[in-house]
Scaffold this active site. Structure first.
Site, PDB file in Angstrom:
ATOM      1  N   HIS A 165       0.854  -1.426   0.642  1.00 29.51           N
ATOM      2  CA  HIS A 165      -0.059  -0.070  -0.047  1.00 29.51           C
ATOM      3  C   HIS A 165       0.982   1.622   0.057  1.00 29.51           C
ATOM      4  O   HIS A 165       0.774   2.303   0.582  1.00 29.51           O
ATOM      5  CB  HIS A 165      -1.398  -0.525   1.724  1.00 29.51           C
ATOM      6  CG  HIS A 165      -1.682  -1.335   1.674  1.00 29.51           C
ATOM      7  ND1 HIS A 165      -2.969  -1.180   1.102  1.00 29.51           N
ATOM      8  CD2 HIS A 165      -1.233  -2.106   2.152  1.00 29.51           C
ATOM      9  CE1 HIS A 165      -3.593  -2.774   1.366  1.00 29.51           C
ATOM     10  NE2 HIS A 165      -1.906  -3.014   2.473  1.00 29.51           N
ATOM     11  N   SER A 286      15.370  20.613 -16.450  1.00 25.61           N
ATOM     12  CA  SER A 286      14.083  22.041 -16.903  1.00 25.61           C
ATOM     13  C   SER A 286      14.759  22.433 -18.066  1.00 25.61           C
ATOM     14  O   SER A 286      15.801  23.428 -17.429  1.00 25.61           O
ATOM     15  CB  SER A 286      13.465  21.888 -15.261  1.00 25.61           C
ATOM     16  OG  SER A 286      12.541  22.633 -15.871  1.00 25.61           O
ATOM     17  N   LYS A 292      17.254  20.735 -11.668  1.00 18.80           N
ATOM     18  CA  LYS A 292      16.677  19.990 -11.923  1.00 18.80           C
ATOM     19  C   LYS A 292      16.690  18.592 -12.549  1.00 18.80           C
ATOM     20  O   LYS A 292      18.081  19.121 -13.297  1.00 18.80           O
ATOM     21  CB  LYS A 292      14.793  20.331 -12.913  1.00 18.80           C
ATOM     22  CG  LYS A 292      13.097  21.107 -11.453  1.00 18.80           C
ATOM     23  CD  LYS A 292      13.094  20.059 -11.212  1.00 18.80           C
ATOM     24  CE  LYS A 292      12.372  18.644 -11.120  1.00 18.80           C
ATOM     25  NZ  LYS A 292      11.063  18.768 -11.312  1.00 18.80           N
ATOM     26  N   ASN A 294      15.140  15.607 -13.704  1.00 17.24           N
ATOM     27  CA  ASN A 294      14.026  13.795 -13.636  1.00 17.24           C
ATOM     28  C   ASN A 294      14.170  13.045 -14.228  1.00 17.24           C
ATOM     29  O   ASN A 294      15.218  13.111 -15.261  1.00 17.24           O
ATOM     30  CB  ASN A 294      13.485  14.916 -14.389  1.00 17.24           C
ATOM     31  CG  ASN A 294      12.796  16.656 -14.458  1.00 17.24           C
ATOM     32  OD1 ASN A 294      12.802  17.085 -12.922  1.00 17.24           O
ATOM     33  ND2 ASN A 294      12.599  17.667 -15.407  1.00 17.24           N
ATOM     34  N   GLU A 299      10.109   8.058 -16.617  1.00 18.49           N
ATOM     35  CA  GLU A 299       8.848   8.198 -16.742  1.00 18.49           C
ATOM     36  C   GLU A 299       8.298   7.738 -17.995  1.00 18.49           C
ATOM     37  O   GLU A 299       6.899   7.933 -18.418  1.00 18.49           O
ATOM     38  CB  GLU A 299       8.608   9.990 -16.916  1.00 18.49           C
ATOM     39  CG  GLU A 299       8.490  10.413 -15.008  1.00 18.49           C
ATOM     40  CD  GLU A 299       9.822  12.303 -14.918  1.00 18.49           C
ATOM     41  OE1 GLU A 299       8.706  12.800 -15.943  1.00 18.49           O
ATOM     42  OE2 GLU A 299       9.698  12.331 -14.297  1.00 18.49           O
TER      43      GLU A 299
END
Ligand code: ARG
Length: 474
Positions: A165, A286, A292, A294, A299
């Protein structure tokens, strides 16, 4: 592609019974050459074998067969070299090859389609393509398993929190987590082996739907084309796309798996966790925020799982209503399959490299690990003192509640609380993340003996995969 600037509507190879040509918009709807060109190798391979079958059936002479085969090989070479030999009005790869062949060698070329329909032709080409794809995807899966195995060896005894969970649940070794990926991938590979078997029946010889009227030895033809067997029923052979559906569903399942591991790694690489770092080459900056870094690789892999599921859904829906035997709806089978093959290929390549680049940080992980994850171990220890589990669960839960109220770890509760539990003070001393892990050496558990067993089984499988690959090459 050459466009035919005729004032007339376009003429087709099947024009005989038609008076007018095809409407331009209808033609745009119908033409598939721009994408099914991808089947050039399979189409030529099928036609080379078809020419031999026709020779055996007495339809063409050996000299004609040779002429056809030589011309077909030249066509393949031309297309692969990027020569512009097709017209924009050629309906599909099959028609395009046949037209060029007939234009180049005349009558012999016009005989090639005897007893064959594009219905059994396309099913044959497409099965060859899917079989090939399965083999290369399986290779990619094995490579990813190799990367996962290496990482698991590297972090064999690093401790982390296992989650349910998305809440800290019980401590595990990082290697145990990584190996969960290995075993899931093994199932994916075996699903692709199954798909390949589903595509292993030769459709050629089925004609449009009733079978060719020019008999030849289909078994021998199957062998020549690398099929394990021949289809038993010509209607079924030209109608079904089960193998494509299974390919797409297997792709969607693989996509979902990659997506879930990508998701975990994205969360664990966040500033909130910092459990793991991805190699810089798999992250992006970014355009606005200079700080940043990322995890775009993961993704994108997560995002592609939607596309893989979409491809499955699109063909599944298209096939559902198509009456038997062949209906043109079935032409919708190609783009999703091509796209799924390409998507899986790139996702697997990147995922392998991302996994190889992972650097886990034990200090950060331990910093975030809540001692409450040992509550199950406390309950288990109380059970060993003779208390039924349900009661032990309650006692342990109570300690967690007390600790929460005090705002401390349950291990820091005063001795008086521990003394209320049978052998409480001794149990408390024995509670630790590593003891918890080592209590679980049951087969498949996270204990180090179990992990070692998993690793050696994984290693055996990897070398079996390699052996099979080498045997296939011979
Ligand atoms: N391009 C077609 C397909 O991919 C080939 C079969 C066409 N058959 C026909 N009867 N129109 O399905």
């Amino acid at each position: 592609m050459k466009s035919r600037k005729t004032k007339q509507l376009s003429q087709k190879l099947w024009q005989g019974r038609f008076e007018t040509g095809m409407d331009a918009d209808m033609e745009s709807l119908s033409i598939s050459l721009h994408y099914d060109k991808k089947l050039i190798k399979e189409d030529i391979r099928g036609s080379l074998a078809q020419a031999e079958a026709l020779t055996e059936a007495g339809v063409i002479t050996s000299a004609e067969c040779k002429k056809i085969q030589t011309a077909l090989r030249v066509i393949e070479k031309d297309v692969l070299a990027g020569k512009d030999i097709f017209n924009s009005t050629d309906e599909d790869i099959h028609m395009a090859v046949e037209r060029v062949l007939s234009e180049r060698i005349g009558d012999a070329g016009k005989k090639l389609h005897t007893g064959r329909s594009r219905n059994d032709q396309v099913a044959t080409d497409f099965k060859l393509y899917v079989k090939n794809c399965c083999a290369s995807i399986i290779e990619r899966i094995y490579a990813l398993q190799g990367a996962v195995y290496e990482k698991a060896c590297e972090y064999q005894t690093m401790i982390m929190s296992g989650y349910t969970h998305l809440q800290q649940a019980q401590p595990v070794y990082v290697s145990h987590y990584l190996l969960s990926f290995f075993w899931a991938l093994e199932r994916d590979a075996s699903r692709f082996i199954h798909v390949s078997r589903m595509a292993d029946e030769l459709p050629l010889g089925s004609g449009a739907l009733a079978g060719s009227a020019f008999p030849y030895d289909r078994k021998a033809l199957a062998k020549k084309l690398g099929f394990g067997s021949v289809s038993q029923n010509s209607i079924d052979a030209v109608s079904h796309r089960d193998f494509a559906l299974e390919f797409l569903s297997t792709g969607a399942i693989l996509g979902t798996l990659l997506s879930r591991y990508a998701e975990d790694l994205i969360i664990w690489s966040s500033a909130e966790c910092k459990y793991v770092q991805l190699g810089e080459a798999f992250t992006t900056g970014s355009s606005m925020m200079p700080q940043k870094r990322n995890p775009d690789s993961l993704e994108l892999i997560r995002g592609k799982s939607g596309r893989l599921l979409g491809n499955f859904t699109s063909l599944f829906t298209a096939v559902k209503g198509a009456p038997l035997s062949y209906s043109r709806d079935l032409q919708e089978d190609k783009e999703p399959v091509f796209d799924t093959a390409e998507t899986m290929d790139i996702c697997l390549r990147v995922m392998s490299k991302v996994v190889a680049s992972l650097v886990f940080n034990q200090d950060q992980i331990l910093n975030k690990m809540d001692a409450a994850m040992l509550a199950t171990d406390l309950a288990d220890a109380i059970v060993k003192e003779g208390t039924p589990f349900r009661e032990a669960h309650h006692i342990s839960g109570n300690m967690i509640k007390k600790a929460e109220k005090r705002g401390c770890s349950f291990l820091d509760l005063p001795d008086s609380d521990w003394q209320s539990i049978p052998s409480g003070l001794r149990i408390k001393k024995e509670l630790s993340f590593s003891t918890s892990i080592e209590m679980r050496n049951i087969q498949g558990g996270t204990g180090s003996r179990s992990v070692k067993q998993q690793l050696s089984k994984a290693k055996r499988l990897l070398s079996l995969h390699l052996k099979k690959k080498n045997e296939e090459k011979l």
